[in-house]
Design a protein around this motif. Structure first.
Motif, mmCIF file in Angstrom:
data_model
loop_
_atom_site.group_PDB
_atom_site.id
_atom_site.type_symbol
_atom_site.label_atom_id
_atom_site.label_comp_id
_atom_site.label_asym_id
_atom_site.label_seq_id
_atom_site.Cartn_x
_atom_site.Cartn_y
_atom_site.Cartn_z
ATOM 1 N N THR A 50 0.806 -1.107 0.067
ATOM 2 C CA THR A 50 -0.052 0.049 0.147
ATOM 3 C C THR A 50 0.895 1.410 -0.081
ATOM 4 O O THR A 50 0.156 2.253 0.187
ATOM 5 C CB THR A 50 -0.919 0.213 1.085
ATOM 6 O OG1 THR A 50 -0.096 -0.352 2.337
ATOM 7 C CG2 THR A 50 -2.125 -0.982 1.063
ATOM 8 N N LEU A 52 2.838 2.323 2.392
ATOM 9 C CA LEU A 52 3.246 2.999 3.528
ATOM 10 C C LEU A 52 4.761 2.487 4.016
ATOM 11 O O LEU A 52 5.486 3.336 4.866
ATOM 12 C CB LEU A 52 2.376 2.127 4.588
ATOM 13 C CG LEU A 52 0.935 2.645 4.752
ATOM 14 C CD1 LEU A 52 0.014 1.715 5.582
ATOM 15 C CD2 LEU A 52 0.738 4.165 4.996
ATOM 16 N N VAL A 72 0.515 6.928 -7.806
ATOM 17 C CA VAL A 72 -0.863 7.430 -7.646
ATOM 18 C C VAL A 72 -1.863 6.772 -8.527
ATOM 19 O O VAL A 72 -2.940 6.460 -7.861
ATOM 20 C CB VAL A 72 -0.627 8.975 -8.052
ATOM 21 C CG1 VAL A 72 -2.183 9.511 -8.121
ATOM 22 C CG2 VAL A 72 0.230 9.732 -7.031
ATOM 23 N N LYS A 75 -2.745 3.440 -6.439
ATOM 24 C CA LYS A 75 -3.543 3.651 -5.288
ATOM 25 C C LYS A 75 -5.005 4.146 -5.542
ATOM 26 O O LYS A 75 -5.848 4.058 -4.715
ATOM 27 C CB LYS A 75 -2.837 5.122 -4.406
ATOM 28 C CG LYS A 75 -1.587 4.609 -3.871
ATOM 29 C CD LYS A 75 -1.032 5.700 -3.001
ATOM 30 C CE LYS A 75 0.442 5.243 -2.318
ATOM 31 N NZ LYS A 75 1.067 6.201 -1.592
ATOM 32 N N GLN B 103 0.122 8.919 8.432
ATOM 33 C CA GLN B 103 0.914 8.004 7.424
ATOM 34 C C GLN B 103 -0.190 7.065 7.105
ATOM 35 O O GLN B 103 -0.553 6.684 5.898
ATOM 36 C CB GLN B 103 1.922 7.305 8.257
ATOM 37 C CG GLN B 103 2.792 6.415 7.285
ATOM 38 C CD GLN B 103 3.241 5.281 7.981
ATOM 39 O OE1 GLN B 103 2.864 5.047 9.360
ATOM 40 N NE2 GLN B 103 4.126 4.308 7.548
ATOM 41 N N LEU B 104 -1.034 6.408 8.007
ATOM 42 C CA LEU B 104 -1.830 5.492 7.889
ATOM 43 C C LEU B 104 -3.307 5.722 7.000
ATOM 44 O O LEU B 104 -3.658 5.002 6.124
ATOM 45 C CB LEU B 104 -2.440 4.750 9.073
ATOM 46 C CG LEU B 104 -1.532 3.979 9.894
ATOM 47 C CD1 LEU B 104 -1.952 3.654 11.228
ATOM 48 C CD2 LEU B 104 -1.303 2.561 9.053
ATOM 49 N N ASN B 105 -3.531 7.199 7.171
ATOM 50 C CA ASN B 105 -4.670 7.611 6.457
ATOM 51 C C ASN B 105 -4.304 8.160 5.417
ATOM 52 O O ASN B 105 -5.501 8.168 4.390
ATOM 53 C CB ASN B 105 -5.411 8.588 7.510
ATOM 54 C CG ASN B 105 -5.936 7.952 8.564
ATOM 55 O OD1 ASN B 105 -7.160 7.300 8.479
ATOM 56 N ND2 ASN B 105 -5.524 7.776 9.561
ATOM 57 N N LEU B 106 -3.313 9.049 5.159
ATOM 58 C CA LEU B 106 -3.195 9.692 3.765
ATOM 59 C C LEU B 106 -2.207 8.819 2.762
ATOM 60 O O LEU B 106 -2.328 8.868 1.543
ATOM 61 C CB LEU B 106 -2.352 10.867 4.162
ATOM 62 C CG LEU B 106 -3.151 11.895 4.912
ATOM 63 C CD1 LEU B 106 -2.415 13.226 5.382
ATOM 64 C CD2 LEU B 106 -4.711 12.154 4.315
ATOM 65 N N SER B 107 -1.415 8.035 3.237
ATOM 66 C CA SER B 107 -0.517 7.423 2.224
ATOM 67 C C SER B 107 -1.153 6.192 1.375
ATOM 68 O O SER B 107 -0.653 6.465 0.337
ATOM 69 C CB SER B 107 0.644 6.539 3.296
ATOM 70 O OG SER B 107 1.671 7.498 3.659
ATOM 71 N N PRO B 108 -2.102 5.587 1.739
ATOM 72 C CA PRO B 108 -2.847 4.783 0.947
ATOM 73 C C PRO B 108 -3.825 5.514 -0.325
ATOM 74 O O PRO B 108 -4.179 4.932 -1.159
ATOM 75 C CB PRO B 108 -3.732 4.065 1.666
ATOM 76 C CG PRO B 108 -3.294 4.159 3.095
ATOM 77 C CD PRO B 108 -2.789 5.419 3.147
ATOM 78 N N LEU B 109 -3.771 6.771 0.217
ATOM 79 C CA LEU B 109 -4.917 7.373 -0.912
ATOM 80 C C LEU B 109 -3.920 8.060 -2.237
ATOM 81 O O LEU B 109 -2.682 8.290 -2.090
ATOM 82 C CB LEU B 109 -5.323 8.670 -0.328
ATOM 83 C CG LEU B 109 -6.232 8.394 0.941
ATOM 84 C CD1 LEU B 109 -6.719 9.974 1.755
ATOM 85 C CD2 LEU B 109 -7.430 7.548 0.219
ATOM 86 N N PRO B 110 -4.810 8.265 -3.476
ATOM 87 C CA PRO B 110 -4.056 8.608 -4.515
ATOM 88 C C PRO B 110 -3.423 9.991 -4.458
ATOM 89 O O PRO B 110 -4.141 10.904 -5.415
ATOM 90 C CB PRO B 110 -4.987 8.452 -5.653
ATOM 91 C CG PRO B 110 -6.223 8.315 -5.047
ATOM 92 C CD PRO B 110 -6.033 7.931 -3.446
ATOM 93 N N VAL B 111 -3.125 10.351 -3.521
ATOM 94 C CA VAL B 111 -2.181 11.905 -3.483
ATOM 95 C C VAL B 111 -0.832 11.863 -3.503
ATOM 96 O O VAL B 111 -0.329 11.069 -2.413
ATOM 97 C CB VAL B 111 -2.894 12.668 -2.205
ATOM 98 C CG1 VAL B 111 -2.460 14.042 -2.419
ATOM 99 C CG2 VAL B 111 -4.396 12.440 -2.337
ATOM 100 N N SER B 112 -0.215 12.566 -4.205
ATOM 101 C CA SER B 112 1.399 12.554 -4.259
ATOM 102 C C SER B 112 1.862 13.101 -2.740
ATOM 103 O O SER B 112 1.336 13.949 -2.163
ATOM 104 C CB SER B 112 2.154 13.144 -5.393
ATOM 105 O OG SER B 112 1.604 14.587 -5.311
#
Lengths: 257, 506
Positions: A50, A52, A72, A75, B103-112
């Motif tokens: 994922t 992380l 991106v 994701k 880290q846990l909430n934003l990293s998996p989102l499609p945002v650089s």
């Protein structure tokens, strides 16, 4: 073509190897059970997939393309439910989902329709305007599940998703996973819960101390290993503890003066 | 999407991590009003001092050029703005960088990562700008008004922009300087030592800011010098200080940016690891008590005090400030009185900051307080720290100083802990949350007055005897009150409605 393919994935922390040379793939409609005892490297693998964690070595491919070439885009196609839903306590459930939807560029009307339906289905609609800080563990887990599925991902990555869920929600989630797979989604499912994996997964990867000790189609793998039940295969191949002996030690310690 | 991220980070900066949103919005408005109030009072004081109308009614001579006299008042406003900015930066220190939840909430989102970084940076700038505007809103208008009295509207506008610019520069410098220290710690200190180093640095910065505010010296003079040419009075500027102000602002901004970038990368990779080492407490403390509950509660309270970031920063900054105040008041022999006051006041105050309810459930199960055991536990914690930090060093000066300090501390501890009826750090006191600013203000006032009682007593034998007798009288009075109180009713107070404030790994 496989939706997710992992080749030789490795994660080292100094001299300690958390995950060593793990390889597997999941196609459309596949449910991969990623099974191992605590500390075997399940969550580390999930975190590498994922984004992380940065892998020390190995490759992650999405539809045949290297994920690192367009993180991106990858994701956009995944939904991730972490082992422990650590959400922003100062946001309400609705605000959290709204934030995720905005960052996933989901149109407002679509978000409202889907969020409402999912919150109702997960019996959270009446709590949508309460701060997440006041939610129970199970409620947070359900919010994490909703946020992971709002954008209809083609790959669902679940890290011990049943933690904290009540019996009804667990049964519902199991059926959701089966139905999503039937609809052509790929599900990567890390868990120490053998019975759930045995029931849901059509492929498994068995981990022991970060090493992949078995992988393949569930029934085929069990046959090759010479086991009839997944629990026996787990105890024989992955478990590091003599469970009967440990249980006896615990009872002795409790009862000692 | 970027706007949403900026909005999210801004909310994350200003709101606590838990609680009901309605309550939070209320407290945010209250906080803004609270922060704006002192600046407004200071500015209104200027109006009282320089207003032509008021001077006319009072029969005072009208002042056609108040700039030179008001220049020093401008410094007071600048100093105030810098001090408040510094306190808030130190207070929000650990919220500025992303943590494991981000880290846990934003990293998996499609945002650089770059977009998240820029949004986070923009939110810090936005919140800082709103904060500076809020704190200085009244003074930004009133100060140029009094300085420009009798001149043209253009002059008022020029002075307004000059003052606003300098206030922003000075506040930006303070923020960047405080944050630079955090960046340096992040880069230079190993992760496992970071928390401890952060606590010491925050305490030292708090004490330094307070000392600078009280003394009226420090970098505020550089920015005051920079204000003069902007306001059209280069004759009042010291060119060396002007250069210093510009250089310091640029250097601190660059270092703070580098520190933020390093901290951001670590935070988003989950590498801002908190110190999880156990805090060792001497074994004898676990045996010091009349009941098993007392024996268990003492090590718990000491760990609670030093593992909680808010509590340890509070106690350390009070101690450091007291040392500075003591050294400024007179010879070093005065320091124990100030330090004794700080420890005796700050620790009972810290007791009211609750740790995670999860950490204290065992005490809720075991507590059967039908006696004064909670009071005894609290008193032991305070006296242990007084012994180590104050009385033992005081003995190096002289036994007389140690006796006077001990007598002073007896009076303070007995009075401050008289109504203490819970295990330290298990009570999330709503009342304290609402009055903590008042508590801090009263404690600061006390710092100016109470230690002088010890200084007065140590000068003569008779005075010392009076102080000791007073301490004995307080002990006797406290015994009587406790006997009356605990003889009839002694409900233990646990307020479970409050969300956790500090999470500890005890």
């Amino acid at each position: 073509m496989d939706i997710l393919e992992v080749r030789g994935l490795t994660k080292r922390y100094g001299s300690f190897t958390a995950v060593a040379d793990v390889s597997f793939s999941i196609g459309a409609g596949g449910i991969l059970g990623y099974l191992g005892p605590n500390g075997s490297g399940k969550s580390t693998t999930v975190k590498m997939i994922t984004g992380l964690l940065e892998p020390t070595a190995g490759e992650i491919l999405h539809r045949g393309r290297r994920v690192r070439d367009d993180v991106v885009a990858f994701k956009r196609s995944i939904g991730y439910v972490p082992e422990e839903a650590q959400l922003y306590g100062f946001l309400t459930g609705w605000e959290y989902l709204e934030m995720v939807a905005t960052l996933r560029a989901i149109p407002r009307a679509t978000f409202e329709r889907k969020a409402k339906a999912l919150l109702e289905a997960f019996t959270l609609f009446t709590h949508r305007d309460a701060a997440i800080a006041s939610y129970s563990k199970g409620m947070r887990q359900r919010i994490a599940l909703i946020s992971a599925t709002l954008h209809d991902p083609e790959l669902l990555i679940l890290d011990e998703p049943f933690t904290g869920l009540d019996v009804t929600s667990s049964i519902v989630l199991r059926q959701v996973i089966e139905r999503l797979a039937a609809a052509g989604k790929a599900v990567f499912f890390a868990s120490p819960a053998i019975e759930v994996i045995e029931r849901l997964a059509n492929r498994i990867v068995l981990l022991r101390k970060g090493q992949q000790v078995a992988a393949g189609a569930l029934s085929e793998t069990l046959r090759q290993l010479g086991y009839t039940r997944l629990e026996d295969a787990f105890i024989g191949m992955a478990e590091e503890t003599d469970t009967a002996k440990t249980a006896a030690q615990i009872v002795d310690a409790i009862r000692s003066a | 999407m970027f706007r949403k991220l900026v909005e999210h980070f801004a909310r994350r900066l200003v709101q606590p991590s838990s609680g009901e949103s309605g309550e939070l919005q209320g407290s945010l408005g209250a906080a803004l009003a609270l922060l704006a109030a002192p600046g407004a009072f200071l500015a209104l004081g200027l109006l009282d001092k320089y207003s032509s109308l008021l001077r006319y009614f009072r029969g005072q001579r009208l002042e056609l050029n108040s700039f030179p006299r008001a220049f020093e008042d401008g410094h007071s406003l600048l100093l105030f703005s810098m001090a408040i900015t510094g306190f808030v930066t130190v207070w929000k220190w650990d919220r500025i960088l992303p943590d494991v939840i981000d880290q846990l909430n934003l990293s998996p989102l499609p945002v650089s990562r770059r977009r998240i970084f820029l949004a986070s940076l923009a939110s810090i700038a936005l919140v800082a700008a709103v904060f500076v505007l809020d704190v200085n809103a009244a003074s930004m208008v009133i100060y140029p008004m009094v300085v420009a009295a009798g001149t043209s509207f253009d002059e008022f506008i020029r002075l307004f922009f000059a003052h606003a610019t300098i206030v922003f520069f000075a506040s930006a410098f303070t923020f960047c300087a405080c944050f630079s220290l955090m960046g340096i710690l992040l880069v230079a200190v190993p992760s496992r030592w970071f928390r401890a180093a952060s606590v010491v640095a925050r305490a030292a910065l708090t004490a330094l800011l307070l000392a600078m505010w009280i003394a009226g010296r420090g970098p505020s003079r550089w920015f005051q010098s920079l204000y003069a040419p902007l306001a059209g009075r280069p004759d009042l500027a010291d060119p060396a200080l002007v250069r210093f102000a510009i250089g310091a602002l640029l250097v601190s901004a660059v270092v703070a940016f580098a520190g933020y970038a390093a901290g951001f990368v670590r935070g988003m990779e989950g590498r801002l690891v908190r110190d999880t080492r156990p805090l060792r407490v001497p074994a004898f403390l676990g045996r010091w008590g009349r009941t098993p509950l007392e024996c268990a509660a003492l090590p718990f309270a000491i760990r609670g005090l030093w593992r909680g970031e808010s509590t340890s920063v509070l106690v350390l900054s009070a101690l450091l400030l007291a040392i500075v105040a003591g050294l400024r008041t007179g010879p070093a022999v005065f320091v124990p009185f100030f330090a004794g006051y700080a420890v005796a006041v700050a620790i009972p105050m810290a007791f009211r900051i609750a740790v995670s309810p999860a950490s204290s459930w065992i005490f809720r199960m075991l507590a059967q307080a039908k006696d004064d055991s909670m009071y005894r536990i609290g008193r032991r914690v305070v006296w242990l720290h007084l012994g180590v930090f104050v009385l033992a060093p005081a003995l190096f000066f002289s036994p007389r100083v140690a006796i006077a300090t001990a007598a002073l501390c007896v009076i303070l501890v007995e009075c401050l802990l008289l109504d203490w009826r819970s295990i330290p750090f298990t009570l999330a006191s709503q009342a304290f949350r609402h009055t903590r600013v008042l508590h801090a203000f009263l404690a600061l006032l006390g710092l100016a007055a109470v230690p002088s009682l010890g200084i007065w007593a140590v000068a003569r034998d008779a005075r010392l005897a009076v102080l000791c007798l007073l301490a004995l009288a307080v002990i006797s009075g406290r015994r009587r009150i406790l006997a009356e109180t605990y003889g009839e009713r002694a409900p233990l107070v646990f307020d479970t409605s409050e969300a956790e404030i500090v999470r500890l790994s005890l």
